[in-house]
Design an enzyme around this catalytic site. Structure first.
Site: not given
Ligand code: G3P
Length: 222
Positions: A9-10, A93, A141
């Site tokens: 995810n950029f 998200h 997440e």
């Molecule tokens: O969408 C991926 C995400 O929210 C996780 O972010 O920076 O913890 O890999 P990160």
């Protein structure tokens, strides 16, 4: 077992914007080709078209609005991300939350356009609710671990395991990913061992000194 899925995810990091986005997408493509891992990229809207033309890995949008074509200045029409070359979209998200009815509408709209759907969720309950809406993927997440560098697959293995179990009881068609704090090969391996099919990640790769090297390390243990 199927090849693991890695969705990069950029977000809105400068390191993954514009020219940098294209470079990162090309590195992702190279790593996908070298390793056979299914790597997808989710750049910002304005970068979708160029990236989709220049790389041969799946490109996802970070969000779509559940609007119909017409007068909606400033909105993201799902048809537009499709025409730009996206083959799917993230939905809900944690940095772009929507309400339950909008998740449902976004999935239906994406389905009607042939776009794959990755619904992000914050806990076991919302993951279970999302599964009933029939997306292609649910990505769990825990928000407090996003961007923390603390991998969900190690810090909260039970949330991944229980999400997989609950989703598969509700809707075995739905594929489960996890994310937050993932950056190393061990983190990805732990995620797979817990029953998920892959990861959604950002900062661990995007902010690395050498993102291509970081991606290679990520997929090195599977
Ligand atoms: O969408 C991926 C995400 O929210 C996780 O972010 O920076 O913890 O890999 P990160």
């Amino acid at each position: 077992k199927e090849t693991p899925i890695v969705i990069l995810n950029f977000k809105t990091y400068l390191e993954s914007t514009g020219e940098n986005a294209l470079k990162l997408a090309k590195s992702s493509e190279m790593v996908a080709e070298e390793t056979g891992v299914n790597i997808m990229v989710a750049p910002q809207y304005a970068d979708i078209y160029r990236i989709a033309r220049e790389v041969n890995i799946p490109v996802l949008a970070q969000h779509i609005d559940t609007i119909d074509a017409g007068g909606h200045t400033g909105s993201i029409l799902p048809e537009c991300v499709k025409e730009a070359g996206a083959v799917g979209t993230l939905i809900n998200h944690s940095e772009r939350r929507v309400e339950l009815f909008e998740i449902d509408a976004a999935i239906k709209k994406a389905d009607s356009l042939g776009l794959s759907t990755v619904v992000c969720t914050n806990n076991i309950e919302t993951s279970s609710a999302a599964a009933t809406l029939n997306p292609n993927f649910v990505a769990i997440e825990p928000p407090e671990l996003i961007g923390s560098g603390i991998p969900v697959s190690k810090a909260e293995p039970e949330i991944v395991e229980k999400t997989v179990e609950s989703i598969h009881n509700i809707n075995p068609e739905v594929r489960v990913l996890c994310g937050a704090g993932i950056s190393t090969g061990d983190d990805l391996k732990a995620a797979i061992d817990l029953g998920s099919e892959g990861v959604l990640l950002a900062s661990g790769i995007i902010l690395a000194d050498d993102p291509k090297k970081a991606l290679l390390d990520l997929v090195s243990k599977i």
